[in-house]
Design a protein around this motif. Structure first.
Motif, PDB file in Angstrom:
ATOM      1  N   VAL A 228      -9.981  -5.684  -7.142  1.00 51.52           N
ATOM      2  CA  VAL A 228      -8.689  -5.297  -6.596  1.00 51.52           C
ATOM      3  C   VAL A 228      -7.644  -5.224  -7.706  1.00 51.52           C
ATOM      4  N   GLU A 229      -7.711  -6.158  -8.635  1.00 56.97           N
ATOM      5  CA  GLU A 229      -6.732  -6.192  -9.728  1.00 56.97           C
ATOM      6  C   GLU A 229      -7.029  -5.156 -10.805  1.00 56.97           C
ATOM      7  N   ASP A 231      -8.840  -1.875 -10.511  1.00 54.99           N
ATOM      8  CA  ASP A 231      -9.544  -0.821  -9.771  1.00 54.99           C
ATOM      9  C   ASP A 231      -9.322   0.521 -10.479  1.00 54.99           C
ATOM     10  N   CYS A 330      -6.771   1.256   1.009  1.00 52.65           N
ATOM     11  CA  CYS A 330      -5.927   0.332   0.264  1.00 52.65           C
ATOM     12  C   CYS A 330      -6.618  -0.999  -0.040  1.00 52.65           C
ATOM     13  N   ARG A 331      -6.558  -1.359  -1.305  1.00 50.85           N
ATOM     14  CA  ARG A 331      -7.001  -2.665  -1.795  1.00 50.85           C
ATOM     15  C   ARG A 331      -8.443  -3.006  -1.440  1.00 50.85           C
ATOM     16  N   GLN A 332      -9.306  -1.972  -1.499  1.00 52.66           N
ATOM     17  CA  GLN A 332     -10.732  -2.218  -1.311  1.00 52.66           C
ATOM     18  C   GLN A 332     -11.348  -2.836  -2.563  1.00 52.66           C
ATOM     19  N   GLY A 333     -10.882  -2.376  -3.722  1.00 51.15           N
ATOM     20  CA  GLY A 333     -11.343  -2.963  -4.967  1.00 51.15           C
ATOM     21  C   GLY A 333     -12.752  -2.574  -5.373  1.00 51.15           C
ATOM     22  N   THR A 370      -1.210  -0.774  -9.056  1.00 49.98           N
ATOM     23  CA  THR A 370      -1.988  -1.828  -8.403  1.00 49.98           C
ATOM     24  C   THR A 370      -1.123  -2.833  -7.656  1.00 49.98           C
ATOM     25  N   ASP A 371       0.150  -2.970  -8.036  1.00 53.25           N
ATOM     26  CA  ASP A 371       0.998  -3.948  -7.375  1.00 53.25           C
ATOM     27  C   ASP A 371       1.721  -3.377  -6.150  1.00 53.25           C
ATOM     28  N   GLU A 373       2.551  -2.160  -2.499  1.00 53.13           N
ATOM     29  CA  GLU A 373       2.132  -2.596  -1.185  1.00 53.13           C
ATOM     30  C   GLU A 373       1.521  -1.411  -0.427  1.00 53.13           C
ATOM     31  N   CYS A 374       0.663  -1.706   0.548  1.00 53.09           N
ATOM     32  CA  CYS A 374       0.065  -0.672   1.368  1.00 53.09           C
ATOM     33  C   CYS A 374       1.084  -0.229   2.410  1.00 53.09           C
TER      34      CYS A 374
END
Length: 380
Positions: A228-229, A231, A330-333, A370-371, A373-374
């Protein structure tokens, strides 16, 4: 057989020729005339010769009549074809009036399967606001219907380079080369078909200056083991081929590239490239529903005078790469973008974050990535 009287006939050659001339002259006259006594005598002789079979076949009609009949036959054939065409036209008008209207000069009955909007001029400055809403829903035949991207340019040709000039002590030739390499990077990272289907972006990585080792190593690590961090989707557009199918062959693109002085007292220039890419997609395996993912990339490339600063020839130095992805789970990483379809929205609610228009290029993008928000999309 001959066109002249037979040898046994009592009509002389001179009488025959006179008869023919009289017949042609009388035939051309508008008003009928009473035949002369000599003409009646000649006619009677011809009648008797015809009864005895002494005259050639077809002597009453002759070549001129046959030629006239041929022209009439040709005219009949032409009108027959025109009649068929007229019947077809009537059928088309009955079944599809819009198609018939489109045949007329300035007709407005364009085929609904053909986009009628004219393409936009290239973007030269930041827009003052978001583009207007567009009616329509995407389909496999018209994957950009209902999207402002319907009027955008397609693929690499949409990335137009500005005229290169010397900036802050960096030569025009060096600026021109850096612009060309920046475009090449954007194409390799966001338009290469293999990369879009999940392949490693080898060409894009090869364009990065190896002197920026820490940055390049981080990109490679994310591709090997995405998190996630870290990606790679925030740097390269990639879809999972087991999940997603790209619809059609076109990706619509809009944006601009500019050059300005860089930081410091001289010898540095900064290229800013800001582009939005629109990808029509469906679920793998022939899914009927078509949706779109909208990816915006804002890239900053440092261009330096090699006399004052160290850099690798033929490579680019990325100072920053900011991204925004519209329509992603979103944020699947896992290194892939995951577009959401109607069935997915029914299964789980939309994110509750800020409502964002992914087509609004009037907004700044610096620092997004990456930071972020969804959020919730206003449209796709």
């Amino acid at each position: 057989m001959t066109d002249k009287p037979s040898e046994g006939s009592s009509i002389s050659d001179e009488e025959w020729e006179k008869f023919v001339r009289d017949a042609e002259r009388d035939g051309a006259s508008a008003a009928p005339k009473e035949p002369s006594a000599r003409a009646r005598m000649v006619t009677e002789r011809l009648r008797r010769q015809e009864a005895r079979g002494e005259l050639p076949a077809g002597w009453r009609t002759g070549p001129a009549w046959q030629e006239t009949n041929g022209r009439s036959a040709r005219r009949r054939k032409v009108w027959s074809v025109l009649g068929v065409l007229l019947a077809v036209a009537v059928a088309v008008i009955a079944l599809k009036p819009s198609a018939a209207l489109s045949w007329l000069p300035g007709g407005s009955g364009a085929d609904p399967d053909t986009p009628s909007a004219s393409p936009l001029e290239g973007e030269t400055t930041r827009p003052s606001g978001a583009p207007a809403d567009v009616a329509g829903q995407p389909t496999r035949k018209q994957p950009f219907a209902g999207s402002p991207a319907e009027r955008w340019a397609t693929g690499a040709d949409a990335i137009e380079l500005p005229k290169a000039k010397a900036v802050s002590g960096v030569s025009a030739a060096r600026i021109e080369n850096a612009l060309r390499l920046t475009k090449k990077f954007l194409v390799a990272a966001n338009l290469d078909r293999d990369v879009l289907y999940g392949a490693e972006p080898k060409e894009a990585l090869a364009l990065l200056d190896p002197l920026s080792k820490k940055y390049v190593d981080r990109l490679r690590a994310g591709l090997r083991r995405p998190t996630v961090e870290n990606d790679p989707k925030w740097n390269f557009t990639r879809f999972d081929p087991d999940e997603i199918e790209l619809v059609g062959t076109e990706v619509r693109v809009r944006g601009r590239m500019t050059v300005e002085p860089g930081e410091g007292k001289g010898g540095r220039a900064l290229i800013r490239a800001d582009y939005t890419f629109v990808y029509p997609v469906a679920k793998a395996g022939g899914g009927e529903e078509v949706t779109r993912t909208i990816v915006r990339r804002a890239v900053q490339v440092d261009v330096v005078d090699p006399v004052k600063y160290q850099a690798t020839e033929g490579r680019i130095w990325l100072l920053d790469l900011s991204s925004e992805i519209g329509n992603d789970a979103c944020r699947q990483g896992d290194g892939f973008i995951h577009p959401r379809f109607q069935a997915d929205l029914y299964a789980s609610p939309e994110p509750s974050g800020e409502v964002v228009d992914p087509y609004d290029r009037s907004r700044g993008l610096d620092g997004a990535g990456t930071d972020s928000e969804c959020g919730t999309l206003s449209r796709t």
